[in-house]
Write a protein that holds these residues in place. Structure first.
Motif, PDB file in Angstrom:
ATOM      1  N   PRO A 111      35.833  24.861  40.829  1.00  0.00           N
ATOM      2  CA  PRO A 111      37.015  25.448  41.454  1.00  0.00           C
ATOM      3  C   PRO A 111      37.904  26.069  40.382  1.00  0.00           C
ATOM      4  CG  PRO A 111      37.141  23.052  41.476  1.00  0.00           C
ATOM      5  CD  PRO A 111      35.789  23.409  40.954  1.00  0.00           C
ATOM      6  N   LYS A 112      38.441  27.267  40.701  1.00  0.00           N
ATOM      7  CA  LYS A 112      39.207  28.008  39.690  1.00  0.00           C
ATOM      8  C   LYS A 112      40.432  28.671  40.309  1.00  0.00           C
ATOM      9  CE  LYS A 112      35.022  29.655  38.774  1.00  0.00           C
ATOM     10  NZ  LYS A 112      33.954  30.522  38.570  1.00  0.00           N
ATOM     11  N   ILE A 113      41.430  28.804  39.484  1.00  0.00           N
ATOM     12  CA  ILE A 113      42.564  29.677  39.775  1.00  0.00           C
ATOM     13  C   ILE A 113      42.335  30.935  38.953  1.00  0.00           C
ATOM     14  CG2 ILE A 113      45.046  30.016  39.520  1.00  0.00           C
ATOM     15  CD1 ILE A 113      45.383  26.962  39.843  1.00  0.00           C
ATOM     16  N   GLU A 114      42.319  32.074  39.623  1.00  0.00           N
ATOM     17  CA  GLU A 114      42.154  33.331  38.891  1.00  0.00           C
ATOM     18  C   GLU A 114      43.503  33.800  38.371  1.00  0.00           C
ATOM     19  OE1 GLU A 114      40.778  37.996  39.370  1.00  0.00           O
ATOM     20  OE2 GLU A 114      40.318  36.601  40.989  1.00  0.00           O
ATOM     21  N   ILE A 115      43.528  34.256  37.129  1.00  0.00           N
ATOM     22  CA  ILE A 115      44.714  34.857  36.525  1.00  0.00           C
ATOM     23  C   ILE A 115      44.460  36.357  36.509  1.00  0.00           C
ATOM     24  CG2 ILE A 115      46.257  34.875  34.541  1.00  0.00           C
ATOM     25  CD1 ILE A 115      45.606  32.044  35.913  1.00  0.00           C
ATOM     26  N   HIS A 116      45.337  37.107  37.183  1.00  0.00           N
ATOM     27  CA  HIS A 116      45.115  38.551  37.289  1.00  0.00           C
ATOM     28  C   HIS A 116      46.407  39.321  37.055  1.00  0.00           C
ATOM     29  CE1 HIS A 116      43.121  42.225  38.467  1.00  0.00           C
ATOM     30  NE2 HIS A 116      44.153  42.502  39.239  1.00  0.00           N
ATOM     31  N   ARG A 117      46.309  40.320  36.214  1.00  0.00           N
ATOM     32  CA  ARG A 117      47.417  41.243  35.959  1.00  0.00           C
ATOM     33  C   ARG A 117      46.894  42.659  36.195  1.00  0.00           C
ATOM     34  NH1 ARG A 117      51.625  38.763  33.160  1.00  0.00           N
ATOM     35  NH2 ARG A 117      51.074  36.769  32.237  1.00  0.00           N
ATOM     36  N   PRO A 118      47.276  43.287  37.309  1.00  0.00           N
ATOM     37  CA  PRO A 118      46.789  44.643  37.594  1.00  0.00           C
ATOM     38  C   PRO A 118      47.075  45.632  36.464  1.00  0.00           C
ATOM     39  CG  PRO A 118      47.837  43.728  39.530  1.00  0.00           C
ATOM     40  CD  PRO A 118      48.091  42.760  38.396  1.00  0.00           C
ATOM     41  N   SER A 119      48.146  45.405  35.697  1.00  0.00           N
ATOM     42  CA  SER A 119      48.474  46.330  34.607  1.00  0.00           C
ATOM     43  C   SER A 119      47.406  46.340  33.515  1.00  0.00           C
ATOM     44  CB  SER A 119      49.839  45.975  34.011  1.00  0.00           C
ATOM     45  OG  SER A 119      49.814  44.665  33.479  1.00  0.00           O
ATOM     46  N   TYR A 120      46.535  45.312  33.474  1.00  0.00           N
ATOM     47  CA  TYR A 120      45.462  45.267  32.476  1.00  0.00           C
ATOM     48  C   TYR A 120      44.249  46.077  32.901  1.00  0.00           C
ATOM     49  CZ  TYR A 120      47.750  41.772  29.582  1.00  0.00           C
ATOM     50  OH  TYR A 120      48.611  41.126  28.749  1.00  0.00           O
ATOM     51  N   VAL A 121      44.272  46.609  34.096  1.00  0.00           N
ATOM     52  CA  VAL A 121      43.227  47.467  34.632  1.00  0.00           C
ATOM     53  C   VAL A 121      41.850  46.800  34.548  1.00  0.00           C
ATOM     54  CG1 VAL A 121      42.383  49.849  34.747  1.00  0.00           C
ATOM     55  CG2 VAL A 121      44.625  49.402  33.765  1.00  0.00           C
ATOM     56  N   LYS A 122      41.802  45.545  34.928  1.00  0.00           N
ATOM     57  CA  LYS A 122      40.545  44.808  35.016  1.00  0.00           C
ATOM     58  C   LYS A 122      40.325  44.474  36.491  1.00  0.00           C
ATOM     59  CE  LYS A 122      39.609  44.267  30.586  1.00  0.00           C
ATOM     60  NZ  LYS A 122      38.427  44.792  29.961  1.00  0.00           N
ATOM     61  N   PRO A 123      39.076  44.369  36.913  1.00  0.00           N
ATOM     62  CA  PRO A 123      38.823  44.047  38.320  1.00  0.00           C
ATOM     63  C   PRO A 123      39.179  42.591  38.640  1.00  0.00           C
ATOM     64  CG  PRO A 123      36.775  44.081  37.095  1.00  0.00           C
ATOM     65  CD  PRO A 123      37.851  44.547  36.144  1.00  0.00           C
ATOM     66  N   THR A 124      39.417  42.340  39.912  1.00  0.00           N
ATOM     67  CA  THR A 124      39.643  40.970  40.344  1.00  0.00           C
ATOM     68  C   THR A 124      38.306  40.243  40.410  1.00  0.00           C
ATOM     69  OG1 THR A 124      39.568  41.723  42.633  1.00  0.00           O
ATOM     70  CG2 THR A 124      41.754  41.437  41.651  1.00  0.00           C
ATOM     71  N   LEU A 125      38.355  38.935  40.244  1.00  0.00           N
ATOM     72  CA  LEU A 125      37.147  38.109  40.295  1.00  0.00           C
ATOM     73  C   LEU A 125      36.917  37.530  41.686  1.00  0.00           C
ATOM     74  CD1 LEU A 125      37.777  36.133  36.970  1.00  0.00           C
ATOM     75  CD2 LEU A 125      36.258  38.094  37.291  1.00  0.00           C
ATOM     76  N   PHE A 126      38.007  37.279  42.432  1.00  0.00           N
ATOM     77  CA  PHE A 126      37.888  36.526  43.682  1.00  0.00           C
ATOM     78  C   PHE A 126      36.978  37.156  44.733  1.00  0.00           C
ATOM     79  CE2 PHE A 126      41.800  39.016  44.250  1.00  0.00           C
ATOM     80  CZ  PHE A 126      41.613  39.586  45.505  1.00  0.00           C
ATOM     81  N   PRO A 127      36.826  38.489  44.818  1.00  0.00           N
ATOM     82  CA  PRO A 127      35.913  39.010  45.843  1.00  0.00           C
ATOM     83  C   PRO A 127      34.449  38.626  45.607  1.00  0.00           C
ATOM     84  CG  PRO A 127      37.442  40.720  45.153  1.00  0.00           C
ATOM     85  CD  PRO A 127      37.590  39.565  44.181  1.00  0.00           C
ATOM     86  N   HIS A 128      34.118  38.257  44.373  1.00  0.00           N
ATOM     87  CA  HIS A 128      32.723  37.963  44.021  1.00  0.00           C
ATOM     88  C   HIS A 128      32.498  36.513  43.616  1.00  0.00           C
ATOM     89  CE1 HIS A 128      32.393  42.283  44.152  1.00  0.00           C
ATOM     90  NE2 HIS A 128      33.387  42.361  43.278  1.00  0.00           N
ATOM     91  N   ASP A 129      33.542  35.702  43.657  1.00  0.00           N
ATOM     92  CA  ASP A 129      33.420  34.303  43.225  1.00  0.00           C
ATOM     93  C   ASP A 129      33.985  33.382  44.302  1.00  0.00           C
ATOM     94  OD1 ASP A 129      33.471  31.792  42.049  1.00  0.00           O
ATOM     95  OD2 ASP A 129      34.235  32.517  40.125  1.00  0.00           O
TER      96      ASP A 129
END
Length: 193
Positions: free
Chosen positions: A120-138
């Motif tokens: 189980p994980k909490i995803e850390i996401h900052r859209p300003s870093y222009v990286k994709p989100t993980l949650f749609p695939h995990d």
């Protein structure tokens, strides 16, 4: 001797791309968990070579003399070093690392990194870093902490957490500890006894 796999301590990951602020968030969340009386273990995965010792120290000299494992013990802390001298790049294994912790002294283990592991994980996401989100695939991501809400988050019915509110994130973790199904909180791994 290896004992059968056991469910020992709840394990919760913090996953995100490099630079997303995992360490900074954990640094802010841990004091809130500690103030609640929780005993917190932390495991951090790094892709960098580390040298926590100085060449002039006895422990450094003994490690480089050829010891495969060295436990440096003081009245304030213990440090356990494992040396892999076979010149083979060896990525750490989460369950092997978990087995090295003293679970009798922990209420939860927080894991930074190991984002592709099944935990189980909490995803850390900052859209300003222009990286994709993980949650749609995990499917193991149980919440997303962000500074700006990702567009697709509403579709996934995941709790959303404000990166700038570490006390709220600590509250989420305490709620998860108290209410998540046992099958979600524990990973089975072998303990060497």
């Amino acid at each position: 001797m290896i004992e059968q796999s056991r469910l020992v301590t709840p394990v919760l990951g913090f996953a995100g791309f490099s630079g997303s602020g995992k360490t900074t968030l954990l640094e802010a969340v841990i004091p809130h968990l500690k103030s609640s009386g929780l005993r917190v273990g932390l495991m951090k995965h790094s892709h960098h070579d580390i040298e926590p010792d100085k060449p002039t120290k006895d422990s450094y000299r003994l490690r480089y003399a050829g010891s495969d494992q060295l436990l440096l013990a003081t009245s304030k802390r213990h440090m356990l070093f494992f040396e892999y001298r076979d010149n083979e790049e060896r990525d750490p294994q989460l369950r092997e690392c978990l087995a090295q912790l003293d679970h009798s002294r922990l209420d939860i283990v927080l894991v930074e990194g190991f984002r592709n592991e099944t935990l189980p994980k909490i995803e850390i996401h900052r859209p300003s870093y222009v990286k994709p989100t993980l949650f749609p695939h995990d499917p193991h991501i149980i919440a997303v902490a962000y500074d700006q809400k990702p567009d697709a988050l509403d579709e996934f019915n995941l709790p959303s957490l404000d990166l700038n509110q570490p006390s709220d994130i600590a509250g989420f973790i305490k709620h998860w500890l108290a209410n998540a199904p046992e099958s979600e909180k524990y990973l089975a791994y072998e303990l060497k006894l």
